[in-house]
Design a protein around this motif. Structure first.
Motif, PDB file in Angstrom:
ATOM      1  N   TYR A 141      40.853  44.827  84.907  1.00 43.92           N
ATOM      2  CA  TYR A 141      40.456  46.077  85.571  1.00 43.92           C
ATOM      3  C   TYR A 141      41.621  46.751  86.284  1.00 43.92           C
ATOM      4  CZ  TYR A 141      38.067  49.111  88.938  1.00 43.92           C
ATOM      5  OH  TYR A 141      37.680  50.181  89.704  1.00 43.92           O
ATOM      6  N   LEU A 172      41.123  37.567  76.083  1.00 41.92           N
ATOM      7  CA  LEU A 172      39.711  37.616  76.471  1.00 41.92           C
ATOM      8  C   LEU A 172      38.810  37.387  75.268  1.00 41.92           C
ATOM      9  CD1 LEU A 172      39.585  40.595  79.014  1.00 41.92           C
ATOM     10  CD2 LEU A 172      39.587  38.144  79.500  1.00 41.92           C
ATOM     11  N   GLY A 197      36.671  37.962  82.162  1.00 41.00           N
ATOM     12  CA  GLY A 197      36.166  39.112  81.408  1.00 41.00           C
ATOM     13  C   GLY A 197      36.914  40.386  81.747  1.00 41.00           C
ATOM     14  N   GLU A 198      36.200  41.483  81.800  1.00 42.51           N
ATOM     15  CA  GLU A 198      36.831  42.775  82.063  1.00 42.51           C
ATOM     16  C   GLU A 198      37.431  42.859  83.460  1.00 42.51           C
ATOM     17  OE1 GLU A 198      37.565  45.590  80.191  1.00 42.51           O
ATOM     18  OE2 GLU A 198      37.193  44.079  78.665  1.00 42.51           O
ATOM     19  N   GLN A 199      36.900  42.076  84.413  1.00 42.24           N
ATOM     20  CA  GLN A 199      37.477  42.077  85.761  1.00 42.24           C
ATOM     21  C   GLN A 199      38.922  41.589  85.741  1.00 42.24           C
ATOM     22  OE1 GLN A 199      36.215  43.015  88.936  1.00 42.24           O
ATOM     23  NE2 GLN A 199      34.865  44.136  87.580  1.00 42.24           N
ATOM     24  N   ARG A 242      44.558  47.914  84.017  1.00 44.88           N
ATOM     25  CA  ARG A 242      44.326  49.212  83.358  1.00 44.88           C
ATOM     26  C   ARG A 242      44.726  50.346  84.299  1.00 44.88           C
ATOM     27  NH1 ARG A 242      41.493  48.108  78.755  1.00 44.88           N
ATOM     28  NH2 ARG A 242      40.054  46.336  78.821  1.00 44.88           N
ATOM     29  N   GLU A 266      43.629  41.671  76.178  1.00 49.66           N
ATOM     30  CA  GLU A 266      42.379  41.840  75.434  1.00 49.66           C
ATOM     31  C   GLU A 266      42.228  40.775  74.360  1.00 49.66           C
ATOM     32  OE1 GLU A 266      42.967  45.814  74.209  1.00 49.66           O
ATOM     33  OE2 GLU A 266      42.160  46.706  76.062  1.00 49.66           O
TER      34      GLU A 266
END
Length: 311
Positions: free
Chosen positions: A292, A107, A287-289, A295, A104
């Motif tokens: 993903y 990012l 990014g969040e991908q 997580r 995080e």
């Protein structure tokens, strides 16, 4: 138009087998050089690819617009952070970092510096997997298996999940459209804390997803089966395609001219990153991908019924 200047950090197995053969065939970019802490081993390899061998990471960064990072997972946070701070776009092997917190932070740093940060989920760029995702209509179930002949240890469970099983979870959920919910599963390890077997079940909208990996299956294979409205698909080792519907069975091997690196998505992933940098567009696995599937792995570990729950 000035060609992008590309560098490589980490010159071990994955760089030698997958990325340097692609990057050395420069068309729209220039392969500037590589960096590895082991200069003695790095120099002959750099010489063979006719690229400079840098003794310091910051010196490589100063000469590059973008860098491919293939160093150890433990080094990802410090290496990627340093490159981003020096204004370099970064492609890094999965996982992005050892922990979600570190990922995080990276990012956020990439966004603050306006730099592309892409994680190398190469299977998303494998042509037959892309073809499957495009052709499927209303998939009811997707199952992905990736088994090893004899690969128990020497790393602990957590490392293997992030190093190998992560690919299975990411690819299966991507095929299903993402936004998955973990329903349950099984995770087993030996007394030394090394992974033996994993199987998990997810729900993505109306699609049920199963992922599976056995570390001592006696077979080195990867397969995807999708049951959809109107057809059943079977893909094996990213090379063999089979579709069965009311009209019969269609079998489609990968084209004979297609290289293994193209079949397995390495070429597509590398070129996508370079094009993203050149066109100033976000990479697909940024990014969040980028986090993903990681997580999901963390959730799998938290919910695992294992002695001591080795997180």
């Amino acid at each position: 138009m000035t060609k992008l200047r590309i560098g490589v950090v980490g010159l071990g197995g994955i760089a030698q087998k997958a990325y340097l053969p692609i990057l050395s065939h420069a068309a729209d970019w220039q392969l500037v050089g590589g960096f590895s802490p082991n200069r003695q081993k790095a120099q002959p390899l750099c010489d063979s690819y006719r690229m400079a061998c840098f003794s310091r990471l910051d010196e490589l960064a100063q000469q590059c617009d973008a860098v491919f990072v293939h160093s150890s997972t433990a080094s990802h946070f410090s290496v990627v952070k340093s490159l981003l701070e020096q204004g370099v776009h970064v492609y890094v092997d999965k996982p992005l970092a050892e922990t979600l917190e570190q990922g995080e932070q990276l990012l956020e740093l990439a966004q603050a510096r306006g730099k592309a940060l892409m994680v190398g989920f190469n299977r998303r760029f494998a042509p037959l997997y892309g073809q499957l995702q495009q052709q499927m209509r209303q998939p009811a179930s997707i199952r992905m298996d990736k088994h090893r002949a004899d690969s128990v240890g020497p790393n602990l469970l957590r490392f293997t999940l992030l190093d190998d099983y992560l690919h299975v979870v990411d690819t299966a959920l991507w095929l299903a459209g993402g936004d998955g919910k973990l329903l349950g599963g099984r995770l087993s390890a030996n007394d030394a804390g090394e992974m033996l077997y994993a199987e998990h079940h997810f729900r993505c909208g109306e699609t049920m997803v199963t992922t599976s990996m056995h570390r001592q299956a006696g077979s080195q294979r990867e397969s995807v089966q999708a049951v959809t409205r109107g057809a059943v698909y079977q893909l094996d080792d990213m090379r063999q395609w089979r579709r069965e519907d009311r009209d019969g069975v269609l079998e489609q091997p990968a084209p004979g001219w297609q290289t293994t690196l193209a079949q397995r998505g390495f070429e597509g992933a590398a070129r996508h990153f370079i094009q993203s940098v050149a066109n100033q567009t976000p990479p697909q696995t940024g990014g969040e991908q980028a986090l993903y599937a990681q997580r999901m792995i963390e959730q799998i570990l938290r919910e695992a019924d294992l002695p001591g729950n080795p997180m």
